[in-house]
Write a protein that holds these residues in place. Structure first.
Motif, PDB file in Angstrom:
ATOM      1  N   LEU A 151       4.094   1.008  -6.070  1.00 23.69           N
ATOM      2  CA  LEU A 151       2.858   1.731  -6.368  1.00 23.69           C
ATOM      3  C   LEU A 151       1.807   1.509  -5.293  1.00 23.69           C
ATOM      4  CD1 LEU A 151       2.422   1.324 -10.240  1.00 23.69           C
ATOM      5  CD2 LEU A 151       3.288   3.273  -8.959  1.00 23.69           C
ATOM      6  N   GLN A 152       1.773   0.321  -4.742  1.00 30.43           N
ATOM      7  CA  GLN A 152       0.822   0.045  -3.660  1.00 30.43           C
ATOM      8  C   GLN A 152       1.108   0.932  -2.457  1.00 30.43           C
ATOM      9  OE1 GLN A 152       1.150  -3.770  -1.607  1.00 30.43           O
ATOM     10  NE2 GLN A 152      -1.063  -4.042  -1.826  1.00 30.43           N
ATOM     11  N   GLN A 158       0.221   5.965   0.943  1.00 27.88           N
ATOM     12  CA  GLN A 158       0.634   7.329   1.283  1.00 27.88           C
ATOM     13  C   GLN A 158      -0.263   8.389   0.653  1.00 27.88           C
ATOM     14  OE1 GLN A 158       4.811   7.745   0.387  1.00 27.88           O
ATOM     15  NE2 GLN A 158       5.453   6.306   1.980  1.00 27.88           N
ATOM     16  N   LEU A 159      -0.545   8.290  -0.630  1.00 25.06           N
ATOM     17  CA  LEU A 159      -1.372   9.303  -1.299  1.00 25.06           C
ATOM     18  C   LEU A 159      -2.869   9.010  -1.180  1.00 25.06           C
ATOM     19  CD1 LEU A 159       0.740   9.855  -4.553  1.00 25.06           C
ATOM     20  CD2 LEU A 159       0.730  11.231  -2.460  1.00 25.06           C
ATOM     21  N   GLY A 160      -3.225   7.768  -1.028  1.00 25.51           N
ATOM     22  CA  GLY A 160      -4.630   7.415  -0.879  1.00 25.51           C
ATOM     23  C   GLY A 160      -5.462   7.627  -2.128  1.00 25.51           C
ATOM     24  N   TRP A 161      -4.845   7.553  -3.293  1.00 24.70           N
ATOM     25  CA  TRP A 161      -5.576   7.760  -4.552  1.00 24.70           C
ATOM     26  C   TRP A 161      -6.334   6.506  -4.984  1.00 24.70           C
ATOM     27  CZ3 TRP A 161      -1.239  10.642  -7.737  1.00 24.70           C
ATOM     28  CH2 TRP A 161      -1.071  11.917  -7.181  1.00 24.70           C
ATOM     29  N   ALA A 162      -5.955   5.365  -4.470  1.00 21.95           N
ATOM     30  CA  ALA A 162      -6.609   4.108  -4.837  1.00 21.95           C
ATOM     31  C   ALA A 162      -6.504   3.147  -3.664  1.00 21.95           C
ATOM     32  CB  ALA A 162      -5.957   3.500  -6.090  1.00 21.95           C
ATOM     33  N   LYS A 163      -7.350   2.113  -3.675  1.00 19.45           N
ATOM     34  CA  LYS A 163      -7.311   1.113  -2.621  1.00 19.45           C
ATOM     35  C   LYS A 163      -6.038   0.286  -2.754  1.00 19.45           C
ATOM     36  CE  LYS A 163     -10.787  -1.176  -1.344  1.00 19.45           C
ATOM     37  NZ  LYS A 163     -11.947  -2.106  -1.284  1.00 19.45           N
ATOM     38  N   PRO A 164      -5.255   0.140  -1.666  1.00 17.37           N
ATOM     39  CA  PRO A 164      -4.020  -0.653  -1.767  1.00 17.37           C
ATOM     40  C   PRO A 164      -4.274  -2.130  -2.014  1.00 17.37           C
ATOM     41  CG  PRO A 164      -4.449  -0.010   0.504  1.00 17.37           C
ATOM     42  CD  PRO A 164      -5.445   0.713  -0.330  1.00 17.37           C
ATOM     43  N   THR A 165      -5.420  -2.647  -1.555  1.00 23.54           N
ATOM     44  CA  THR A 165      -5.800  -4.033  -1.823  1.00 23.54           C
ATOM     45  C   THR A 165      -7.233  -4.064  -2.340  1.00 23.54           C
ATOM     46  OG1 THR A 165      -6.510  -4.356   0.475  1.00 23.54           O
ATOM     47  CG2 THR A 165      -4.252  -4.972  -0.075  1.00 23.54           C
ATOM     48  N   VAL A 166      -7.519  -5.068  -3.156  1.00 24.53           N
ATOM     49  CA  VAL A 166      -8.835  -5.150  -3.787  1.00 24.53           C
ATOM     50  C   VAL A 166      -9.813  -5.943  -2.932  1.00 24.53           C
ATOM     51  CG1 VAL A 166     -10.089  -5.957  -5.820  1.00 24.53           C
ATOM     52  CG2 VAL A 166      -7.845  -4.901  -6.076  1.00 24.53           C
ATOM     53  N   ASN A 174     -11.706  -0.363  -8.457  1.00 26.89           N
ATOM     54  CA  ASN A 174     -10.719  -0.925  -7.538  1.00 26.89           C
ATOM     55  C   ASN A 174      -9.570  -1.624  -8.259  1.00 26.89           C
ATOM     56  OD1 ASN A 174     -12.238  -0.065  -5.349  1.00 26.89           O
ATOM     57  ND2 ASN A 174     -13.364  -1.991  -5.176  1.00 26.89           N
ATOM     58  N   LEU A 175      -9.782  -1.971  -9.527  1.00 27.37           N
ATOM     59  CA  LEU A 175      -8.751  -2.699 -10.266  1.00 27.37           C
ATOM     60  C   LEU A 175      -7.808  -1.782 -11.036  1.00 27.37           C
ATOM     61  CD1 LEU A 175     -10.878  -5.660 -11.693  1.00 27.37           C
ATOM     62  CD2 LEU A 175      -9.189  -5.772  -9.858  1.00 27.37           C
ATOM     63  N   ILE A 176      -7.978  -0.472 -10.923  1.00 26.14           N
ATOM     64  CA  ILE A 176      -7.130   0.448 -11.695  1.00 26.14           C
ATOM     65  C   ILE A 176      -5.663   0.306 -11.316  1.00 26.14           C
ATOM     66  CG2 ILE A 176      -6.562   2.880 -12.029  1.00 26.14           C
ATOM     67  CD1 ILE A 176      -9.474   3.526 -12.058  1.00 26.14           C
ATOM     68  N   LEU A 177      -5.366   0.257 -10.021  1.00 29.85           N
ATOM     69  CA  LEU A 177      -3.965   0.176  -9.587  1.00 29.85           C
ATOM     70  C   LEU A 177      -3.311  -1.136 -10.005  1.00 29.85           C
ATOM     71  CD1 LEU A 177      -1.761   1.736  -8.206  1.00 29.85           C
ATOM     72  CD2 LEU A 177      -2.536   0.830  -5.999  1.00 29.85           C
ATOM     73  N   SER A 253      -1.678 -11.503  -6.486  1.00 28.06           N
ATOM     74  CA  SER A 253      -1.231 -11.822  -5.131  1.00 28.06           C
ATOM     75  C   SER A 253      -0.894 -10.555  -4.348  1.00 28.06           C
ATOM     76  CB  SER A 253      -0.013 -12.751  -5.184  1.00 28.06           C
ATOM     77  OG  SER A 253      -0.325 -13.966  -5.843  1.00 28.06           O
ATOM     78  N   ILE A 254      -0.232  -9.602  -4.997  1.00 30.18           N
ATOM     79  CA  ILE A 254       0.155  -8.370  -4.317  1.00 30.18           C
ATOM     80  C   ILE A 254      -1.064  -7.582  -3.878  1.00 30.18           C
ATOM     81  CG2 ILE A 254       1.289  -6.124  -4.621  1.00 30.18           C
ATOM     82  CD1 ILE A 254       3.270  -7.508  -6.488  1.00 30.18           C
ATOM     83  N   PHE A 255      -2.040  -7.452  -4.768  1.00 28.88           N
ATOM     84  CA  PHE A 255      -3.208  -6.614  -4.498  1.00 28.88           C
ATOM     85  C   PHE A 255      -4.420  -7.425  -4.020  1.00 28.88           C
ATOM     86  CE2 PHE A 255      -0.624  -4.193  -7.463  1.00 28.88           C
ATOM     87  CZ  PHE A 255      -0.639  -2.928  -6.891  1.00 28.88           C
ATOM     88  N   ASN A 256      -4.207  -8.705  -3.702  1.00 28.11           N
ATOM     89  CA  ASN A 256      -5.278  -9.556  -3.179  1.00 28.11           C
ATOM     90  C   ASN A 256      -6.504  -9.520  -4.095  1.00 28.11           C
ATOM     91  OD1 ASN A 256      -6.526 -11.330  -1.391  1.00 28.11           O
ATOM     92  ND2 ASN A 256      -7.364  -9.686  -0.122  1.00 28.11           N
ATOM     93  N   VAL A 257      -6.273  -9.776  -5.371  1.00 26.60           N
ATOM     94  CA  VAL A 257      -7.353  -9.798  -6.356  1.00 26.60           C
ATOM     95  C   VAL A 257      -7.869 -11.232  -6.466  1.00 26.60           C
ATOM     96  CG1 VAL A 257      -7.991  -9.370  -8.751  1.00 26.60           C
ATOM     97  CG2 VAL A 257      -6.322  -7.899  -7.621  1.00 26.60           C
TER      98      VAL A 257
END
Length: 309
Positions: A151-152, A158-166, A174-177, A253-257
């Motif tokens: 999803l990231q 690729q789609l740019g619908w959300a920030k890949p990292t927080v 920013n926390l939706i993904l 860890s994946i999304f640097n939250v």
């Protein structure tokens, strides 16, 4: 009702002491010296190490360390971590982030899980029902870290619908993904649990009676089928809230939250007993309070349930 709530609150004490004692012992039993690990390949002198061990009470026996931790905890003094930062201040910064992440994940899994489960239960054996069941199995089978990276890459890069990292800008948007990733597995369980409960309640006597009285189909579904089907779902959701907060290590860890998950992981690696137990203590309180709210919701969902004083 008041006495029931007070009894449940008193149950927090043995649960809290037992949980913190077990966690503190496991951290205490970890191999290695956390003070030496702080300095990596260039350890300081033995005098400095001894001073630091005395500063953090690591030269004391286990029971003394745990007793000092409880003393500080009950006086609202969580102490400092091995980097010299106050633990309470650190939790004050990161805990709201994890709460936002867990609440968003809970909303996602509840809204979509109950909706899809209700429709699938009402259409048992139809194409929609089979499709939803297969999709839920796929979601359960995929590991969280794989789902997060996919999803990231797809939604964030690729789609740019959300920030890949927080990063440091952790807000609701920013926390939706990461919340979607965190809530997807529980979403599948909520869906299947709602579907099974709806199918069971569709054949209940009170549903047939309501239909025979001439009540409209939407009223029968919402008032009788859905309301009674929510009892096991609410039970699961109450238990999953603490799991969402404590199980966010991989997702954060994946999304640097910058949340509790990352802090807990770093504290375990450094064998920081007070930090680990402080975080676990907060999670225990969240879990107990969430289950208390679930018990109170039972009386609203099912009029037959009453909590006597």
């Amino acid at each position: 009702m008041i006495q029931y709530i007070l009894r449940r609150l008193l149950q927090i004490i043995p649960v809290f002491i037992g949980t913190t004692l077990l966690v503190y012992f496991m951290v205490f039993a970890l191999p290695g010296d956390p003070i030496r690990a702080l300095f990596g390949d260039r350890p300081p002198s033995e005098a400095v190490i001894a001073q630091l061990r005395q500063q953090y009470n690591l030269d004391q026996p286990f029971w003394v360390q745990y007793g000092l931790f409880l003393k500080n905890l009950f006086t609202f003094n969580l102490g400092v971590d091995f980097t010299g930062q106050p633990i309470a201040a650190s939790l004050g910064r990161i805990f709201p982030v994890t709460v936002m992440l867990a609440v968003e994940a809970l909303i996602i899994q509840t809204v979509f899980g109950v909706t899809f489960g209700l429709v699938a239960g009402l259409r048992k054996g139809k194409v929609f029902d089979a499709t939803v069941l297969i999709a839920s199995l796929v979601v359960i089978a995929i590991p969280t870290f794989v789902l997060g990276f996919v999803l990231q890459l797809l939604v964030g890069v690729q789609l740019g619908w959300a920030k890949p990292t927080v990063g440091a800008t952790a807000d609701w948007g920013n926390l939706i993904l990461p919340a979607t990733v965190l809530g997807l597995v529980s979403f599948a369980y909520v869906l299947r649990l709602t579907r099974a409960s709806v199918i069971e309640n569709m054949n209940a006597d009170y549903v047939r009676t309501a239909t025979a009285k001439g009540l409209s189909r939407p009223r029968v579904v919402v008032t009788h089928i859905l309301r009674n089907s929510m009892i096991p779902v609410i039970t699961y959701l109450g238990a999953s809230l603490g799991g969402l907060m404590g199980g966010a290590i991989v997702t954060e860890s994946i999304f640097n939250v910058p949340g509790v998950g990352q802090k807990l992981f770093q504290a375990v690696i450094r064998s920081e007993g007070p930090t680990v137990v402080a975080i676990v203590s907060v999670l225990v309180l969240v879990f107990v309070i969430a289950n208390l709210l679930v018990d109170l919701l039972y009386a609203w969902l099912d009029p037959r349930i009453r909590y006597e004083n």
